[in-house]
Design a protein around this motif. Structure first.
Motif, PDB file in Angstrom:
ATOM      1  N   VAL A 344     -76.514   1.664 -36.951  1.00  0.00           N
ATOM      2  CA  VAL A 344     -77.499   0.919 -37.502  1.00  0.00           C
ATOM      3  C   VAL A 344     -76.901  -0.504 -37.046  1.00  0.00           C
ATOM      4  CG1 VAL A 344     -78.414  -0.434 -39.436  1.00  0.00           C
ATOM      5  CG2 VAL A 344     -77.805   1.947 -39.609  1.00  0.00           C
ATOM      6  N   LEU A 345     -77.961  -1.302 -36.226  1.00  0.00           N
ATOM      7  CA  LEU A 345     -77.366  -2.666 -35.932  1.00  0.00           C
ATOM      8  C   LEU A 345     -78.715  -3.913 -36.118  1.00  0.00           C
ATOM      9  CD1 LEU A 345     -75.932  -4.422 -34.006  1.00  0.00           C
ATOM     10  CD2 LEU A 345     -77.062  -3.683 -32.070  1.00  0.00           C
ATOM     11  N   GLU A 346     -78.273  -4.736 -37.110  1.00  0.00           N
ATOM     12  CA  GLU A 346     -79.209  -5.860 -37.272  1.00  0.00           C
ATOM     13  C   GLU A 346     -79.019  -7.148 -36.633  1.00  0.00           C
ATOM     14  OE1 GLU A 346     -78.806  -5.846 -41.559  1.00  0.00           O
ATOM     15  OE2 GLU A 346     -79.224  -3.928 -42.071  1.00  0.00           O
ATOM     16  N   LEU A 347     -80.154  -7.402 -36.055  1.00  0.00           N
ATOM     17  CA  LEU A 347     -80.012  -8.808 -35.061  1.00  0.00           C
ATOM     18  C   LEU A 347     -81.097  -9.743 -35.493  1.00  0.00           C
ATOM     19  CD1 LEU A 347     -79.490  -6.959 -31.637  1.00  0.00           C
ATOM     20  CD2 LEU A 347     -77.596  -8.102 -33.027  1.00  0.00           C
ATOM     21  N   ASP A 348     -81.724  -9.831 -36.804  1.00  0.00           N
ATOM     22  CA  ASP A 348     -82.507 -10.638 -37.156  1.00  0.00           C
ATOM     23  C   ASP A 348     -82.065 -11.973 -36.824  1.00  0.00           C
ATOM     24  OD1 ASP A 348     -83.990  -8.343 -38.353  1.00  0.00           O
ATOM     25  OD2 ASP A 348     -82.727  -8.456 -40.125  1.00  0.00           O
ATOM     26  N   ASN A 349     -83.295 -12.836 -36.251  1.00  0.00           N
ATOM     27  CA  ASN A 349     -83.065 -14.298 -35.950  1.00  0.00           C
ATOM     28  C   ASN A 349     -81.604 -14.594 -35.166  1.00  0.00           C
ATOM     29  OD1 ASN A 349     -84.417 -14.279 -39.028  1.00  0.00           O
ATOM     30  ND2 ASN A 349     -84.899 -16.184 -37.994  1.00  0.00           N
ATOM     31  N   CYS A 350     -81.495 -13.446 -34.389  1.00  0.00           N
ATOM     32  CA  CYS A 350     -80.450 -13.909 -33.390  1.00  0.00           C
ATOM     33  C   CYS A 350     -81.185 -14.350 -32.082  1.00  0.00           C
ATOM     34  CB  CYS A 350     -79.702 -12.665 -32.834  1.00  0.00           C
ATOM     35  SG  CYS A 350     -78.517 -12.113 -34.201  1.00  0.00           S
ATOM     36  N   ASN A 363     -77.629   2.511 -23.972  1.00  0.00           N
ATOM     37  CA  ASN A 363     -76.335   3.214 -24.018  1.00  0.00           C
ATOM     38  C   ASN A 363     -75.899   3.985 -25.496  1.00  0.00           C
ATOM     39  OD1 ASN A 363     -75.803   3.044 -21.370  1.00  0.00           O
ATOM     40  ND2 ASN A 363     -74.812   1.049 -21.671  1.00  0.00           N
ATOM     41  N   CYS A 364     -76.546   3.594 -26.353  1.00  0.00           N
ATOM     42  CA  CYS A 364     -76.234   3.814 -28.101  1.00  0.00           C
ATOM     43  C   CYS A 364     -76.754   4.929 -28.191  1.00  0.00           C
ATOM     44  CB  CYS A 364     -75.990   2.395 -28.961  1.00  0.00           C
ATOM     45  SG  CYS A 364     -75.311   1.334 -28.504  1.00  0.00           S
ATOM     46  N   ARG A 365     -76.687   6.038 -27.830  1.00  0.00           N
ATOM     47  CA  ARG A 365     -77.241   7.417 -27.917  1.00  0.00           C
ATOM     48  C   ARG A 365     -77.519   7.843 -29.442  1.00  0.00           C
ATOM     49  NH1 ARG A 365     -79.985   7.228 -23.660  1.00  0.00           N
ATOM     50  NH2 ARG A 365     -80.689   9.246 -24.030  1.00  0.00           N
ATOM     51  N   GLY A 366     -76.632   7.509 -30.221  1.00  0.00           N
ATOM     52  CA  GLY A 366     -76.912   7.623 -31.741  1.00  0.00           C
ATOM     53  C   GLY A 366     -77.486   6.675 -32.459  1.00  0.00           C
ATOM     54  N   LEU A 367     -77.870   5.676 -32.169  1.00  0.00           N
ATOM     55  CA  LEU A 367     -78.614   4.571 -32.894  1.00  0.00           C
ATOM     56  C   LEU A 367     -80.110   5.152 -33.499  1.00  0.00           C
ATOM     57  CD1 LEU A 367     -78.100   1.294 -33.177  1.00  0.00           C
ATOM     58  CD2 LEU A 367     -79.871   0.952 -31.399  1.00  0.00           C
ATOM     59  N   GLU A 368     -79.874   4.744 -34.874  1.00  0.00           N
ATOM     60  CA  GLU A 368     -81.047   5.174 -35.730  1.00  0.00           C
ATOM     61  C   GLU A 368     -81.910   4.034 -36.077  1.00  0.00           C
ATOM     62  OE1 GLU A 368     -79.113   7.091 -38.879  1.00  0.00           O
ATOM     63  OE2 GLU A 368     -78.337   8.960 -37.635  1.00  0.00           O
ATOM     64  N   ARG A 369     -81.464   2.957 -36.038  1.00  0.00           N
ATOM     65  CA  ARG A 369     -82.236   1.710 -36.707  1.00  0.00           C
ATOM     66  C   ARG A 369     -81.855   0.401 -36.347  1.00  0.00           C
ATOM     67  NH1 ARG A 369     -81.815  -1.554 -41.135  1.00  0.00           N
ATOM     68  NH2 ARG A 369     -79.999  -0.462 -42.161  1.00  0.00           N
ATOM     69  N   LEU A 370     -82.782  -0.578 -35.605  1.00  0.00           N
ATOM     70  CA  LEU A 370     -82.375  -1.745 -34.926  1.00  0.00           C
ATOM     71  C   LEU A 370     -83.546  -2.499 -35.646  1.00  0.00           C
ATOM     72  CD1 LEU A 370     -81.274  -3.246 -32.716  1.00  0.00           C
ATOM     73  CD2 LEU A 370     -82.869  -2.536 -31.160  1.00  0.00           C
ATOM     74  N   GLU A 371     -82.724  -3.826 -36.209  1.00  0.00           N
ATOM     75  CA  GLU A 371     -83.426  -4.690 -36.752  1.00  0.00           C
ATOM     76  C   GLU A 371     -83.789  -6.117 -35.872  1.00  0.00           C
ATOM     77  OE1 GLU A 371     -84.905  -4.366 -39.854  1.00  0.00           O
ATOM     78  OE2 GLU A 371     -84.004  -2.681 -40.309  1.00  0.00           O
ATOM     79  N   LEU A 372     -85.022  -6.434 -35.608  1.00  0.00           N
ATOM     80  CA  LEU A 372     -85.270  -7.488 -34.617  1.00  0.00           C
ATOM     81  C   LEU A 372     -86.337  -8.538 -34.869  1.00  0.00           C
ATOM     82  CD1 LEU A 372     -85.743  -5.232 -31.305  1.00  0.00           C
ATOM     83  CD2 LEU A 372     -83.579  -6.752 -32.027  1.00  0.00           C
TER      84      LEU A 372
END
Length: 422
Positions: A344-350, A363-372
């Motif tokens: 999980v990676l959260e990048l809201d308001n970046c 490259n992050c093959r296991g990434l399941e959720r991304l917040e943008l």
């Protein structure tokens, strides 16, 4: 139970002990249904040995107090675990009857039972000495008197949740920890009267703690966190979100005293900097989850250190960290945690994040959720390209509705593209 009048073959062939064993695997709803089949099954289904664990939240929350009293009388000493989460109709009188009848209770969840007062805690203290897990979240009438009672009668307590019990002060915490020295988890979210002295009491007596939560305890300063770190070396999870007075001194204390730390939540701690997180990353290699939302001073330097020293990182929130750029994401995605662990990676308001960062994240093959949300330089095309490489990832993004030019004459259909889940 096994008379000739009972036509069920299963009742004739199987001994009662075996039938009870079968019934013991059924949930509360199924047991209630079985109790309506026949007199024999009614006796079997309602046998106290089948009711060792009851969760009314998943069944019915608008129960009256008499239901709890009836359950306690039926289950008696068999009951080990009871959840009354959200049962706002249950009060002190019913729980007194419960405590008297169910003296072997070990796990009790009273989250949201807003009618209860200190009287319930007195009853638990008097009759339920085996209690290990107690959740009093949002029981807003609870005061320091409750903690004094618990400390005297429930000395085996390992988990206590007092979140949003905002009448609690340092005096209650001192009474609690003097008696309950085996506490492993203490959750104090929203206990807004707590100050550094309360943390000093915890440090003095509760050396077995592995989980602490001080969310929104805004009076806490570095002095209190330093005390906790010096006395609680086994700490694995710490929430300091909303403790806005904290500085890098708190991160330094964590780094030097709590090497087992796995979870750190420090959202809205806006004075924390790269220097503090650098020291933390270099000493706490087991970090798995970090919430750094609105830590507005951190830069890509923090991501470089986490990438090098924290290979187990699985979840990272950087929302509103407006100094983070694509280069920081590059280091993260090329690291061991990026390749193997990050989910999980959260990048809201970046605001500096662009489609280039999404290319790195492939490259992050296991990434399941991304917040943008509100990453204004990220495009739908960039997300589409990333999802072609990572089809399983859930991307939450926000695209402002297009404002059409002023039309001459009639207007065409307007399509809102807010909160697109791709």
């Amino acid at each position: 139970v096994f008379s000739n009048n009972d036509e069920g073959l299963i009742n004739k062939k199987l001994p009662k002990e075996l039938l009870l064993r079968i019934f013991s695997f059924l949930d509360i709803v199924t047991l209630c249904r079985c109790a309506q089949i026949s007199k024999a099954w009614n006796i079997l289904a309602l046998d106290g040995s089948n009711w060792q664990r009851i969760d009314l939240f998943n069944f019915q929350t608008d129960v009256e107090g008499r239901v709890v009293e009836n359950i306690s009388k039926r289950c008696g000493g068999f009951l080990r675990k009871l959840s009354l989460r959200g049962c706002i109709g249950v009060g002190d009188s019913s729980l007194k009857t419960f405590a008297q009848n169910c003296r072997n209770i070990e796990h009790l969840n009273l989250n949201g039972c807003t009618k209860i007062t200190d009287s319930t805690c007195y009853s638990l203290s008097r009759f339920c000495s085996k209690l290990k897990h107690l959740d009093l979240t949002s029981c807003v009438s609870i005061t320091n008197s409750s903690l004094k009672g618990i400390s005297e009668g429930c000395r085996n307590l390992e988990y206590l949740n007092l979140s949003w019990c905002d009448q609690i002060t340092k005096d209650g915490i001192e009474a609690l920890v003097r008696g309950c020295r085996g506490l492993k988890a203490l959750l104090l979210r929203g206990c807004t009267q707590l100050e550094d002295e309360a943390l000093k009491h915890i440090q003095n007596y509760c050396h077995e703690l592995v989980s602490l939560n001080f969310q929104s305890c805004s009076r806490i300063t570095d002095e209190g966190v330093v005390q906790i770190c010096r006395g609680c070396h086994r700490l694995q999870a710490l929430c300091l979100s909303g403790c806005s007075n904290l500085t890098d001194a708190s991160l330094t204390a964590l780094a030097l005293n709590c090497p087992r730390l796995q979870i750190l939540e420090a959202a809205r701690c806006s004075h924390l900097t790269d220097a503090g997180f650098t020291l933390l990353a270099r000493n706490c290699h087991d970090l798995e989850k970090m919430d750094l939302e609105e830590c507005i001073l951190i830069t890509d330097s923090t991501l470089v250190q986490l990438s090098v020293h924290c290979p187990k990182l699985q979840a990272l929130s950087l929302s509103h960290c407006e100094l983070i750029t694509d280069d920081g994401i590059l280091h993260l995605s090329n690291s061991t945690c990026g390749h193997e662990r990050l989910r999980v990676l959260e990048l809201d308001n970046c605001l500096l994040i662009t489609d280039v960062a999404l290319e790195h994240l492939e490259n992050c093959r296991g990434l399941e959720r991304l917040e943008l949300y509100d990453c204004q330089q990220v495009t739908r095309a960039g997300i589409k390209r990333m999802r072609a490489q990572l089809p399983h990832v859930k991307v939450h993004a926000y695209f402002a509705p297009v404002t059409p030019p002023t039309a001459v004459g009639g207007s065409g259909q307007r399509l809102c593209r807010c909160c697109v889940i791709l």
